[in-house]
Motif scaffolding. Structure first.
Motif, PDB file in Angstrom:
ATOM      1  N   SER A 171       1.123  -1.413  -0.096  1.00 26.01           N
ATOM      2  CA  SER A 171       0.347   0.179   0.017  1.00 26.01           C
ATOM      3  C   SER A 171       0.979   1.647   0.013  1.00 26.01           C
ATOM      4  O   SER A 171       2.368   1.598   0.338  1.00 26.01           O
ATOM      5  N   GLU A 172       0.637   2.389  -0.230  1.00 20.65           N
ATOM      6  CA  GLU A 172       1.219   3.564  -0.456  1.00 20.65           C
ATOM      7  C   GLU A 172       0.584   4.478   0.496  1.00 20.65           C
ATOM      8  O   GLU A 172       0.976   5.377   0.563  1.00 20.65           O
ATOM      9  N   VAL A 173      -0.330   3.517   1.803  1.00 19.33           N
ATOM     10  CA  VAL A 173      -0.544   5.157   2.776  1.00 19.33           C
ATOM     11  C   VAL A 173       0.875   4.939   3.580  1.00 19.33           C
ATOM     12  O   VAL A 173       1.400   4.503   3.762  1.00 19.33           O
ATOM     13  N   THR A 174       0.985   5.936   4.073  1.00 21.19           N
ATOM     14  CA  THR A 174       1.912   6.386   5.315  1.00 21.19           C
ATOM     15  C   THR A 174       1.320   7.224   6.046  1.00 21.19           C
ATOM     16  O   THR A 174      -0.159   8.159   5.861  1.00 21.19           O
ATOM     17  N   VAL A 175       1.433   7.344   7.217  1.00 21.13           N
ATOM     18  CA  VAL A 175       1.102   8.616   8.605  1.00 21.13           C
ATOM     19  C   VAL A 175       0.536   9.282   8.011  1.00 21.13           C
ATOM     20  O   VAL A 175      -0.527   9.964   8.355  1.00 21.13           O
ATOM     21  N   ASP A 176       0.830  10.589   7.259  1.00 15.82           N
ATOM     22  CA  ASP A 176       1.565  11.386   6.479  1.00 15.82           C
ATOM     23  C   ASP A 176      -0.158  11.681   5.531  1.00 15.82           C
ATOM     24  O   ASP A 176      -0.364  12.748   5.497  1.00 15.82           O
ATOM     25  N   THR A 177      -0.054  10.899   4.921  1.00 15.61           N
ATOM     26  CA  THR A 177      -1.057  10.809   3.547  1.00 15.61           C
ATOM     27  C   THR A 177      -2.130   9.816   4.187  1.00 15.61           C
ATOM     28  O   THR A 177      -3.100   9.811   3.791  1.00 15.61           O
ATOM     29  N   LEU A 178      -2.435   9.735   5.945  1.00 16.88           N
ATOM     30  CA  LEU A 178      -3.699   9.150   6.245  1.00 16.88           C
ATOM     31  C   LEU A 178      -4.986  10.234   5.795  1.00 16.88           C
ATOM     32  O   LEU A 178      -6.033   9.387   5.102  1.00 16.88           O
ATOM     33  N   GLY A 179      -4.893  11.532   5.577  1.00 16.15           N
ATOM     34  CA  GLY A 179      -6.353  11.708   5.298  1.00 16.15           C
ATOM     35  C   GLY A 179      -6.511  12.022   3.887  1.00 16.15           C
ATOM     36  O   GLY A 179      -7.575  12.313   3.791  1.00 16.15           O
ATOM     37  N   ASP A 180      -5.747  11.153   3.235  1.00 14.35           N
ATOM     38  CA  ASP A 180      -5.473  11.292   1.478  1.00 14.35           C
ATOM     39  C   ASP A 180      -7.119   9.903   1.572  1.00 14.35           C
ATOM     40  O   ASP A 180      -7.575   9.586   0.520  1.00 14.35           O
ATOM     41  N   TYR A 181      -6.866   9.159   2.098  1.00 18.59           N
ATOM     42  CA  TYR A 181      -7.625   8.495   2.445  1.00 18.59           C
ATOM     43  C   TYR A 181      -8.908   7.744   3.435  1.00 18.59           C
ATOM     44  O   TYR A 181      -8.931   8.744   3.512  1.00 18.59           O
ATOM     45  N   VAL A 182      -9.174   6.525   3.805  1.00 18.74           N
ATOM     46  CA  VAL A 182     -10.459   5.816   3.709  1.00 18.74           C
ATOM     47  C   VAL A 182      -9.821   4.787   5.087  1.00 18.74           C
ATOM     48  O   VAL A 182      -9.373   3.712   4.885  1.00 18.74           O
ATOM     49  N   ILE A 183     -10.082   5.774   6.694  1.00 20.44           N
ATOM     50  CA  ILE A 183      -9.335   4.602   7.270  1.00 20.44           C
ATOM     51  C   ILE A 183     -11.037   4.012   7.918  1.00 20.44           C
ATOM     52  O   ILE A 183     -11.978   4.643   8.748  1.00 20.44           O
ATOM     53  N   GLY A 184     -10.998   2.818   8.591  1.00 24.51           N
ATOM     54  CA  GLY A 184     -11.576   2.503   9.480  1.00 24.51           C
ATOM     55  C   GLY A 184     -10.929   2.513  10.798  1.00 24.51           C
ATOM     56  O   GLY A 184      -9.776   2.351  10.849  1.00 24.51           O
ATOM     57  N   MET A 185     -11.658   2.410  11.357  1.00 19.89           N
ATOM     58  CA  MET A 185     -11.295   1.804  13.209  1.00 19.89           C
ATOM     59  C   MET A 185     -12.755   1.214  13.906  1.00 19.89           C
ATOM     60  O   MET A 185     -14.256   0.975  13.932  1.00 19.89           O
ATOM     61  N   GLN A 186     -12.608   0.914  15.481  1.00 18.07           N
ATOM     62  CA  GLN A 186     -13.550   0.624  15.968  1.00 18.07           C
ATOM     63  C   GLN A 186     -14.229   1.601  16.486  1.00 18.07           C
ATOM     64  O   GLN A 186     -13.352   2.477  17.167  1.00 18.07           O
ATOM     65  N   ARG A 187     -15.711   2.245  16.731  1.00 22.98           N
ATOM     66  CA  ARG A 187     -16.216   2.882  16.969  1.00 22.98           C
ATOM     67  C   ARG A 187     -15.892   3.363  18.602  1.00 22.98           C
ATOM     68  O   ARG A 187     -16.035   1.981  19.187  1.00 22.98           O
ATOM     69  N   ALA A 188     -16.172   5.093  18.598  1.00 26.65           N
ATOM     70  CA  ALA A 188     -15.441   4.679  19.971  1.00 26.65           C
ATOM     71  C   ALA A 188     -15.031   4.968  20.946  1.00 26.65           C
ATOM     72  O   ALA A 188     -14.145   5.853  21.952  1.00 26.65           O
ATOM     73  N   THR A 189     -13.469   4.580  20.182  1.00 24.86           N
ATOM     74  CA  THR A 189     -12.770   4.109  20.512  1.00 24.86           C
ATOM     75  C   THR A 189     -11.535   5.552  19.918  1.00 24.86           C
ATOM     76  O   THR A 189     -11.800   6.607  19.218  1.00 24.86           O
ATOM     77  N   THR A 190     -10.471   5.992  20.842  1.00 19.02           N
ATOM     78  CA  THR A 190      -9.938   7.244  20.305  1.00 19.02           C
ATOM     79  C   THR A 190      -9.078   7.261  18.666  1.00 19.02           C
ATOM     80  O   THR A 190      -8.825   8.042  18.732  1.00 19.02           O
ATOM     81  N   GLY A 191      -9.003   6.363  18.347  1.00 18.14           N
ATOM     82  CA  GLY A 191      -7.985   6.069  17.565  1.00 18.14           C
ATOM     83  C   GLY A 191      -9.426   6.154  16.304  1.00 18.14           C
ATOM     84  O   GLY A 191      -9.476   7.374  16.022  1.00 18.14           O
ATOM     85  N   ALA A 206     -16.218   4.141  11.008  1.00 17.47           N
ATOM     86  CA  ALA A 206     -16.376   2.968  12.546  1.00 17.47           C
ATOM     87  C   ALA A 206     -17.283   1.725  12.240  1.00 17.47           C
ATOM     88  O   ALA A 206     -18.563   2.154  11.813  1.00 17.47           O
ATOM     89  N   TYR A 207     -16.666   0.965  13.214  1.00 16.07           N
ATOM     90  CA  TYR A 207     -16.775  -0.594  12.993  1.00 16.07           C
ATOM     91  C   TYR A 207     -16.995  -1.009  14.882  1.00 16.07           C
ATOM     92  O   TYR A 207     -16.344  -0.747  15.480  1.00 16.07           O
TER      93      TYR A 207
END
Length: 293
Positions: A171-191, A206-207
């Motif tokens: 993947s071409e995703v990096t921490v610096d380019t996260l805002g250019d992609y769709v991010i999944g995470m657990q609902r209500a977490t700090t992430g 959120a899942y």
């Protein structure tokens, strides 16, 4: 005649003396009675004072008792969690629970002379359970945030959590380019909170739990998943073709959440944590699930 008058005068003087003596005696008795009454009144006042003092002491003791440790269910420490967050909490084949948080909670309950009961639910429901008085503690890799401090109290930290990014290999995703992609995470977490704040809701999905988020990544529904390092390693090990970016997203401390204002429970849990840390129990539990590497 003179003798008779003298005798009468003498008799009158005697009667006068007797009368004066009677008057003095009555006054003396009245004074004595008054003194006795004063003594009795003082005794009664002292007795009443002692009763009031005893009452005040009992009320103070009652106030002390009201601050003693109480739980939702007598004799039980009820823990709400989301048992889909390995290696902190997860289900076993026989329907039980295991993990770092589970074993630490068990050790705390033993220190407090209580039986541990675990209620499994969605992460956001686990947080609400404590706030609504349905559980005594919440442990699910819970980080302390300013918003959570408004509605819950927390124990001292017992572990450090690091948020990382899971991506497909290549993947071409990096921490610096996260805002250019769709991010999944657990609902209500700090992430979930951090990514929403940093990149906006359009870039966040959120899942209910981390497992579902990783499945969405495998299915191409999201480009990456932000989640804690320990469960991230578990998910990557179980799903070929995934990897974790070298750069950390954020670091935070895990703590035990409790109802706002329940100072007796917070103090008891902190004391138990301190003892378990001092004797090496906490570290041995962490080492059991997370290798030093």
């Amino acid at each position: 005649m003179k003798k008779l008058i003298a005798m009468l005068l003498a008799l009158a003087m005697c009667l006068a003396l007797v009368a004066c003596g009677s008057g003095d005696t009555s006054t003396g008795n009245a004074s004595a009675s008054s003194a006795d009454a004063s003594t009795e009144e003082a005794s009664n006042t002292e007795a009443e004072s002692n009763v009031e003092s005893e009452t005040d002491t009992e009320e103070t003791e009652d106030d002390g008792e009201s601050a003693t440790l109480t739980t939702v269910t007598e004799g039980v420490l009820t823990m709400s969690t989301n048992a889909a967050f390995p290696p902190y909490e997860m289900t076993t084949d026989d329907g039980g629970f295991e993990g770092i948080d589970v074993e630490i909670a068990t050790a705390i309950a033993e220190k407090l002379g209580l039986e541990l009961q675990i209620d499994d639910m969605d992460f956001d429901s686990a947080l609400l359970a404590v706030q609504q008085g349905k559980s005594d503690i919440v442990m699910a890799g819970v980080s302390v945030t300013d918003d959570r401090l408004l509605v819950m109290d927390f124990s001292d930290s017992y572990a450090t959590g690091v948020q990382v990014v899971i991506v497909p290999e290549g993947s071409e995703v990096t921490v610096d380019t996260l805002g250019d992609y769709v991010i999944g995470m657990q609902r209500a977490t700090t992430g979930n909170i951090y990514c929403t704040d940093d990149y906006g809701e359009d870039h966040v999905v959120a899942y209910d739990n981390g497992i579902t988020a990783v499945q969405a990544l495998m299915n191409g529904q999201v480009d990456c998943v932000v989640i804690d390092s320990a469960p991230a390693q578990e998910f990557v090990a179980a799903n070929a073709g995934l990897t974790i970016l070298d750069t950390e997203y954020v670091s935070e401390e895990y703590a035990i959440g409790m109802a706002k204002g329940n100072t007796a429970l917070v103090e008891a849990v902190n004391n138990a944590l301190a003892e378990l840390t001092e004797d090496g129990t906490i570290q041995s539990i962490v080492d059991k699930y997370i290798s030093a590497e």
